[in-house]
Scaffold this motif. Structure first.
Motif, short mmCIF file in Angstrom:
data_model
loop_
_atom_site.label_atom_id
_atom_site.label_comp_id
_atom_site.label_asym_id
_atom_site.label_seq_id
_atom_site.Cartn_x
_atom_site.Cartn_y
_atom_site.Cartn_z
N ARG B 317 0.83 -1.20 0.00
CA ARG B 317 0.00 0.00 0.00
C ARG B 317 0.87 1.27 0.00
NH1 ARG B 317 -5.55 -0.65 1.44
NH2 ARG B 317 -6.11 -2.82 1.83
N HIS B 318 1.98 1.23 0.72
CA HIS B 318 2.91 2.36 0.70
C HIS B 318 3.49 2.55 -0.70
CE1 HIS B 318 5.97 5.18 2.00
NE2 HIS B 318 6.93 4.38 1.60
N ARG B 321 1.56 4.58 -3.07
CA ARG B 321 1.38 6.01 -2.76
C ARG B 321 2.66 6.80 -2.93
NH1 ARG B 321 -2.60 6.63 1.84
NH2 ARG B 321 -1.12 8.13 2.65
N ARG B 322 3.77 6.16 -2.64
CA ARG B 322 5.03 6.87 -2.57
C ARG B 322 5.70 7.00 -3.93
NH1 ARG B 322 8.73 9.69 0.81
NH2 ARG B 322 10.81 9.24 0.08
N CYS B 410 10.16 -0.02 2.57
CA CYS B 410 9.56 1.25 2.99
C CYS B 410 10.62 2.26 3.41
CB CYS B 410 8.58 1.01 4.13
SG CYS B 410 7.13 0.07 3.63
N ASN B 419 4.90 3.12 11.96
CA ASN B 419 4.45 2.48 10.74
C ASN B 419 4.36 0.97 10.87
OD1 ASN B 419 3.94 4.86 9.34
ND2 ASN B 419 6.12 5.12 8.89
N PHE B 647 1.82 6.20 8.20
CA PHE B 647 2.04 6.81 6.88
C PHE B 647 0.99 6.40 5.85
CE2 PHE B 647 5.56 3.67 5.18
CZ PHE B 647 4.73 2.61 5.43
N LEU B 648 0.10 5.48 6.21
CA LEU B 648 -1.00 5.15 5.30
C LEU B 648 -2.25 5.93 5.63
CD1 LEU B 648 -0.62 1.25 5.08
CD2 LEU B 648 0.21 2.98 3.46
#
Lengths: 650, 650
Positions: B317-318, B321-322, B410, B419, B647-648
């Protein structure tokens, strides 16, 4: 550590080593045996290890207190000049970092942040006014500072940092600003609690024109610990390890500092308000500035190596005491290290720890030559940077693997904090990420090699390269091989045919290491060339080569490591020591080949029959080295009294 | 979780899933989709995750408080009978354990210690008096207890425990004693603080005759928390993780308990003071007693799988987004998951998480059939034990690897405790060790297979075996293959020649998995036979096969995992879901073959050209699955709201 230090050595009882252990240690200490022995003798070993029960706040204060003690004892800032006239001493800096890595790693990293990164930025990027004004306070720990490069939105992408530095001619100030949440500076040691200043990296703009990344010193807290106006500090709180390092964030809201706070060695603003730099090419300026920071990577590689050695020392010493199931002829139970599976999980890692240690010596030597004031070319500097990037990535990855293997090899006892392995594990984890994410660093190495490739091999046409690579197995080789890999032995090997040599033949190892690097680099070059001519999506075409880049960098670093090991053996006069080193080197080399044996078979460098035999040869080397297990861990250089593992103490 | 539970579901907002994600989740939940969905809906998700800053003492109290809350909510003891007449419900026990593993793993393990191990010993090894007397208090958490099997000197070697139980006819008591420091019971949950009783394992002696390992219930603390006379409790203090579990030690100095405290289902002492057992063979008795404890390994395998899924869910999921470096056509930066290196490090792990999940379903089903009161043979029980041992070892090893990869993927953010990945990492580490050290478990699996080998293949002479194995690559195959691996497809593959099939052909995967297992087992059998006839040192001769044993067990478990995946696909009617599952299965199967491709080449099962192509095919599968990355992690079954990664959240 300082030459004027006259205090008595630490109260650590003199270590009793086996004769072989002592000789192996001297070899691994290598050219820095004197400095390392002195550091070991003088390191104040009381308060060496932190109580694992300490929480975040207590750990931070404990670590700062230790740092001050170490500073008083001559460790800590060693190597960082304490003023404008003092000279930098890179050797002392690296040896000090290594020595600290034998204790609590938060202390090591906090020291690295303060002296290496923050102090290093002032030293390397600043000019005499900065040196005179700040270095005395930095080295005396009166001024604690953060190294504010990484941004939340930009970890590895330094060129695209968002933080802005706008020069305001009307007030002769620089305005520091974080335009977006992603511009927040993050993961900075000394930012959450102790720092009162930061060396901030951002995009300098003078006269409305972007001048690229520069660094500015910005006060972040006042004497009472309050955020300075416009500065917002944040605290990352609890982390996976390194609890004693106060990592935090910084945001700037139009914060103004005087012009002279710009670290202006490679680019500054004149009294007339104009931008001026000794380096015209902005790209070159950027890389020159970053290049001065190479010492950090050298230190992280060194610290990773020490962390691995500590954990392996604990696990091997435990395996020499702990008995498992009884067996025929062994009613009292079999010593853990007498199990083949246990030898196989630990001894190749010990061999690799030696190999990386020799490579680290070579890297440190290179740093000392270049940063110690000697003559050097731009290409020397570039080579140092690539080697530091590669060895940092490889050694920190190794440390993570070795420490975890050591943990599991100690069973439930390994999980108890009092036996120290899990603490090392938690701390060393992030060594894979900071000072450059390992994946990104290996990309850098491969890209650097591609540059070298163009230079060196441009005479060979594409077909010629292919041909040169396809006649190795069973045939003869007349290619250039690295002089340092003992060309003569290698030539002998090659003349007989690689498949006919003994598995422990160093020439054959060298040949395989060279071939792995050369062939994978050659094919990468061809694939890159094709990808850059791709019609549709060039990014995607190059992106698909990502795994290939990683392999090439890996092959390169492995070759450099083997070279360093071979050189160390060549320099060893003592026959028994040398014999053990030869076996350790074979164990390292064969383990490296074995892990990649699929590649060697796929590329016709090793026959399937020979590949099968390598595993058996590794087992045999483990058995041969088993009687030397204690001297081998003594040679790793971690004094037994410093291990601090409860289960080794009774 | 209990059927009488009428309270409202937890306050967790209903999870919005993509359609594909929801369908994939239903497939992975498999035969237990109903139970798992119910558990997800009812799990009290407040207080799900512990504040990472909590120290040891605070964590222990927090965990005990959560355990009582969960108990009140119907989680916790679920599945453990609360009295003599209640029945054990193994399915609820495993599903509850899995569900708890989505929260703080100390709670999960503390629950496992109390209900699964301590309660399980009373339930499985005790008789009605024990059930009536203790189970109500155990399930209600009024009586907390330790499972005291492991000794400091004997981790994996249960048969040679040193703790003694001497029956004293004059007082009709059993005297529990720790004769040496090595006999100290160690690493026991509930022993350091909360336990007032322990199920202690030791050597029973009646009438001066050793009767082998039995278990005795021994009070260890009084109501005020003081050690009982003769009992010395110890505290392991801080550990690498699981801070909320109070692991400690127990020593006994001639502690006497009444005879009835012996858990006497498989061996007891009559009123006349004579030893009596329904199982005459002491060896069989020992293994029967241990065999009842198999549920613990099934649970640890399940919990390991969930831990891996949590970390992979966070990392993927990170990565969605990143953004990292800008690239041509991607000025805003490339999403992490669009980098090939990033896909390659995460997606094969996601595929393996699916594969192990299907195998876990199969294992749970087996446990439910056998422990749920159904008819079963001794060989069914034995098969269950071997599968549980193998899957526990393989899944916990996978969890450690996957969680660490997720952490590094990550970057620095992954290292921040907020996190959540590092906390999972610290907790899951010891899953590789407890409930059986992984290396020892894999040895067990291989030894069990050798037994099966003798049965199944005794008709084949040695030469026949060799011959059957040497005509696969490029030829045809007429050997028996597992019916479950879709013999028909496989036969098609084989007729065309393995090297001519597509790399994603399931029949070819099945053939390779079968061959890896069969050939390595066959050659191991021959080597073992030769080693057991060795003249000099039989231990050493067999010892040298240690690595081979590990490989055989690995090959076996991989084959079972692939079978389970293929069965799950066969049971999926939805075309789109099935298509994605096929790709995930190919990614799993090819990754497994790729990791062992050296072995396949060495044994002429795969040509060097085909081996090279496998890596490219894996990359291609990653690209094909990349658009489904979100549904894939949704399918892993961890509600996004439970991940708790800071961070999510923004």
């Amino acid at each position: 550590m300082t030459s004027t230090d006259t205090r008595p050595a630490s109260s650590m009882p003199t270590e009793r080593l086996t004769s072989l252990g002592s000789r192996l240690r001297a070899q691994l200490d290598g050219p820095y045996a004197h400095e390392r022995a002195a550091a070991r003798a003088q390191f104040p070993a009381s308060h060496l290890l932190r109580n694992p029960e300490m929480g975040v706040a207590e750990s931070r204060e404990w670590v700062l207190a230790r740092l001050r003690e170490l500073q008083d004892a001559g460790f800590g800032s060693a190597g960082v000049p304490d003023g404008a006239d003092a000279v930098s001493d890179p050797l002392t800096a690296v040896v000090t970092f290594e020595t600290l890595a034998h204790g609590d790693l938060s202390v090591t990293i906090k020291s690295g942040v303060q002296f290496g990164l923050f102090g290093g930025a002032v030293m390397n990027l600043g000019t005499p006014w900065h040196h005179e004004t700040f270095l005395p306070d930095i080295t005396a720990l009166r001024l604690l500072g953060a190294f504010a490069m990484t941004e939340l939105g930009h970890g590895s992408d330094v060129a695209n940092l968002e933080t802005t530095f706008e020069y305001l001619p009307e007030t002769d100030e620089i305005e520091v600003h974080s335009p977006t949440p992603g511009a927040t500076k993050a993961y900075l040691g000394n930012a959450a609690a102790h720092g009162t200043m930061a060396a901030v990296f951002g995009q300098l703009s003078v006269d409305g024109i972007g001048r690229g990344v520069h660094a500015v010193l910005v006060p972040i807290r006042d004497g009472a610990g309050r955020d300075m106006p416009g500065v917002t500090t944040g605290d990352h709180g609890h982390k996976g390890g390194l609890l004693g390092v106060d990592n935090g964030t910084l945001r700037f809201d139009h914060v103004r500092v005087p012009r002279r706070m710009l670290l202006n060695r490679y680019g500054g603003i004149t009294d007339a308000g104009e931008y001026a730099s000794p380096l015209d090419n902005p790209n070159r300026r950027f890389f020159t500035m970053l290049g001065t920071l190479v010492r950090g990577r050298v230190c992280i590689a060194a610290g990773s190596g020490i962390a691995a050695r500590r954990a392996l020392s604990i696990a091997v010493r435990h395996a020499l005491r702990r008995r498992q199931f009884p067996a025929p002829g062994r009613p009292e139970g079999v010593l853990l290290l007498d199990y083949q599976t246990h030898q196989r999980r630990l001894l190749p890692l010990v061999a690799r720890a030696y190999a990386l240690g020799f490579a680290q010596n070579e890297l440190t030597g290179r740093l000392v030559r270049i940063q110690g004031g000697g003559e050097h070319s731009e290409s020397d500097q570039r080579e140092l940077e690539l080697r530091a990037a590669g060895l940092k990535a490889v050694t920190s990855a190794f440390a993570n693997r070795a420490v975890q293997e050591a943990r599991e090899a100690c069973g439930g006892a390994g999980y108890m904090s009092e036996n120290r392995i899990v603490g090392i594990r938690e701390d060393v984890d992030v060594f894979a990420t900071f000072e450059g994410d390992n994946t990104v660093l290996m990309q850098l190495v491969a890209k650097g090699m591609l540059g070298g490739y163009a230079e060196e091999w441009k005479a060979l046409d594409r077909a010629g390269v292919v041909q040169a690579m396809s006649r190795l197995v069973g045939g003869t080789v007349a290619e250039r091989t690295s002089a340092r890999l003992m060309a003569e032995r290698l030539a002998d090997t090659a003349r007989g045919g690689p498949e006919q040599t003994a598995l422990v033949d160093r020439g054959w190892h060298a040949l395989m290491f060279e071939e792995r690097e050369r062939h994978s680099l050659g094919s990468l070059a061809r694939r890159i060339r094709a990808a850059t001519h791709a019609r549709d999506d060039r990014f995607e075409a190059v992106n698909r080569l990502g795994g290939h880049l990683q392999f090439v960098a890996h092959a390169h670093v492995e070759r450099l490591v083997l070279e360093a090991f071979v050189e160390a053996i060549d320099g060893c006069a003592d026959r028994e020591t040398r014999d053990v080193m030869e076996r350790v080197c074979s164990l390292y080399a064969l383990s490296s080949i074995h892990e990649d044996r699929a590649w060697f078979m796929e590329h016709q460098r090793i026959s399937t029959g020979r590949a099968k035999a390598i595993g058996d040869q590794i087992d045999a080397l483990c058995r041969e080295l088993r009687p030397h297990a204690l001297p081998l861990v003594e040679g790793l250089g971690v004094p037994a009294a410093w291990l601090g593992a409860a289960f080794l103490e009774d």
